[in-house]
Design a protein around this motif. Sequence first.
Motif, short mmCIF file in Angstrom:
data_model
loop_
_atom_site.label_atom_id
_atom_site.label_comp_id
_atom_site.label_asym_id
_atom_site.label_seq_id
_atom_site.Cartn_x
_atom_site.Cartn_y
_atom_site.Cartn_z
N HIS A 1 21.07 9.88 57.73
CA HIS A 1 20.27 9.97 56.50
C HIS A 1 20.48 11.33 55.83
O HIS A 1 20.61 11.40 54.60
CB HIS A 1 18.78 9.76 56.81
CG HIS A 1 18.39 8.33 56.86
ND1 HIS A 1 18.84 7.46 57.81
CD2 HIS A 1 17.56 7.61 56.06
CE1 HIS A 1 18.32 6.26 57.62
NE2 HIS A 1 17.54 6.33 56.55
N ALA A 2 20.50 12.38 56.62
CA ALA A 2 20.70 13.73 56.07
C ALA A 2 22.08 13.83 55.41
O ALA A 2 22.21 14.37 54.30
CB ALA A 2 20.55 14.78 57.17
N ALA A 3 23.10 13.31 56.07
CA ALA A 3 24.46 13.36 55.52
C ALA A 3 24.56 12.55 54.24
O ALA A 3 25.17 13.01 53.25
CB ALA A 3 25.46 12.85 56.56
N MET A 4 23.98 11.37 54.22
CA MET A 4 24.07 10.53 53.03
C MET A 4 23.27 11.12 51.86
O MET A 4 23.70 11.01 50.70
CB MET A 4 23.61 9.11 53.32
CG MET A 4 24.57 8.31 54.18
SD MET A 4 26.32 8.31 53.68
CE MET A 4 26.25 7.66 52.03
N ALA A 5 22.15 11.76 52.13
CA ALA A 5 21.39 12.42 51.06
C ALA A 5 22.23 13.55 50.46
O ALA A 5 22.28 13.72 49.23
CB ALA A 5 20.07 12.95 51.58
N ARG A 6 22.92 14.30 51.31
CA ARG A 6 23.79 15.37 50.81
C ARG A 6 24.98 14.79 50.04
O ARG A 6 25.40 15.35 49.03
CB ARG A 6 24.28 16.24 51.96
CG ARG A 6 23.20 17.19 52.46
CD ARG A 6 23.61 18.02 53.63
NE ARG A 6 24.81 18.81 53.42
CZ ARG A 6 25.36 19.53 54.39
NH1 ARG A 6 24.82 19.57 55.60
NH2 ARG A 6 26.46 20.22 54.15
N PHE A 7 25.52 13.68 50.53
CA PHE A 7 26.62 13.03 49.80
C PHE A 7 26.18 12.67 48.39
O PHE A 7 26.88 12.95 47.41
CB PHE A 7 27.12 11.78 50.53
CG PHE A 7 27.99 10.93 49.65
CD1 PHE A 7 29.30 11.28 49.41
CD2 PHE A 7 27.47 9.81 49.00
CE1 PHE A 7 30.11 10.52 48.56
CE2 PHE A 7 28.26 9.04 48.15
CZ PHE A 7 29.58 9.40 47.93
N TRP A 8 25.02 12.02 48.27
CA TRP A 8 24.56 11.61 46.95
C TRP A 8 24.27 12.81 46.05
O TRP A 8 24.51 12.75 44.85
CB TRP A 8 23.35 10.68 47.06
CG TRP A 8 23.78 9.29 47.39
CD1 TRP A 8 23.64 8.64 48.58
CD2 TRP A 8 24.48 8.39 46.53
NE1 TRP A 8 24.21 7.40 48.51
CE2 TRP A 8 24.73 7.21 47.26
CE3 TRP A 8 24.92 8.46 45.21
CZ2 TRP A 8 25.39 6.12 46.71
CZ3 TRP A 8 25.59 7.36 44.67
CH2 TRP A 8 25.81 6.22 45.42
N ALA A 9 23.78 13.90 46.62
CA ALA A 9 23.57 15.10 45.82
C ALA A 9 24.90 15.61 45.28
O ALA A 9 25.01 15.96 44.09
CB ALA A 9 22.88 16.18 46.65
N GLY A 10 25.94 15.61 46.13
CA GLY A 10 27.27 16.04 45.69
C GLY A 10 27.87 15.09 44.67
O GLY A 10 28.48 15.52 43.68
N ALA B 1 25.72 -5.24 49.06
CA ALA B 1 27.06 -5.04 49.63
C ALA B 1 26.98 -4.60 51.11
O ALA B 1 28.00 -4.33 51.72
CB ALA B 1 27.82 -3.99 48.83
N ARG B 2 25.77 -4.56 51.64
CA ARG B 2 25.51 -4.17 53.02
C ARG B 2 25.93 -2.74 53.36
O ARG B 2 26.27 -2.42 54.49
CB ARG B 2 26.15 -5.16 54.00
CG ARG B 2 25.57 -6.54 53.82
CD ARG B 2 26.24 -7.53 54.72
NE ARG B 2 25.79 -8.86 54.35
CZ ARG B 2 25.36 -9.75 55.21
NH1 ARG B 2 25.32 -9.47 56.47
NH2 ARG B 2 24.98 -10.92 54.80
N ALA B 3 25.87 -1.87 52.35
CA ALA B 3 26.14 -0.44 52.54
C ALA B 3 24.80 0.24 52.78
O ALA B 3 24.31 1.02 51.96
CB ALA B 3 26.85 0.12 51.32
N TYR B 4 24.22 -0.07 53.94
CA TYR B 4 22.86 0.37 54.23
C TYR B 4 22.72 1.88 54.38
O TYR B 4 21.74 2.47 53.91
CB TYR B 4 22.32 -0.35 55.47
CG TYR B 4 22.27 -1.85 55.29
CD1 TYR B 4 21.47 -2.42 54.30
CD2 TYR B 4 23.04 -2.68 56.06
CE1 TYR B 4 21.42 -3.79 54.12
CE2 TYR B 4 23.00 -4.06 55.89
CZ TYR B 4 22.20 -4.61 54.92
OH TYR B 4 22.16 -5.97 54.74
N ASP B 5 23.68 2.53 55.03
CA ASP B 5 23.59 3.98 55.18
C ASP B 5 23.59 4.66 53.81
O ASP B 5 22.79 5.56 53.55
CB ASP B 5 24.75 4.52 56.03
CG ASP B 5 24.60 4.19 57.50
OD1 ASP B 5 23.48 3.85 57.93
OD2 ASP B 5 25.61 4.27 58.22
N SER B 6 24.48 4.22 52.95
CA SER B 6 24.57 4.80 51.62
C SER B 6 23.29 4.54 50.82
O SER B 6 22.76 5.44 50.17
CB SER B 6 25.78 4.23 50.88
OG SER B 6 25.99 4.92 49.68
#
Length: 152
Positions: free
Chosen positions: A36-45, A82-87
């Motif tokens: 969750h932390a990594a994906m939140a940072r990804f979306w911020a980027g 699309a079953r991209a649950y982590d994202s």
Amino acid sequence: MFNAWKQEKATAALIAAAQDLSDKLAEAKPHFVESHAAMARFWAGHMLSQGQDLMTLADWPAAARSKFISSTQTKIAALRKARAYDSSDGLAIWLHSARALGEPRIIPAVREIWQHLAQAGQNADAMALDLLQDAGLPPDQGRCIPKGFEAI
């Protein structure tokens, strides 16, 4: 009177959803929190590359936050389909954050969410950098909590 009741019920559902995520992160295994932390940072980027600095979401005009909420709900629905649950989970953190800025009763739960993410294990950093690199995005500034959600 009915409209007020309906609005209060909708607000209570938003508060409950944010608190549910906070509780889930509090009880989760480390890899779940790291993801969750990594994906939140990804979306911020990702959003920064499109000219939207999510770390300053609290400074956005209300109309811009409202537009962000609407478009984010659509993106999350598409990602889940699309079953991209982590994202979608990472993007949902930003959705809760944007909603909280419009409804102060959500802020405590969202503040807890950000505290859990800030305390994620070391794998979160490596995962976030890998996600950003894979998407052709520059490295981010590292772990940080968006304006308005710092610990009190």
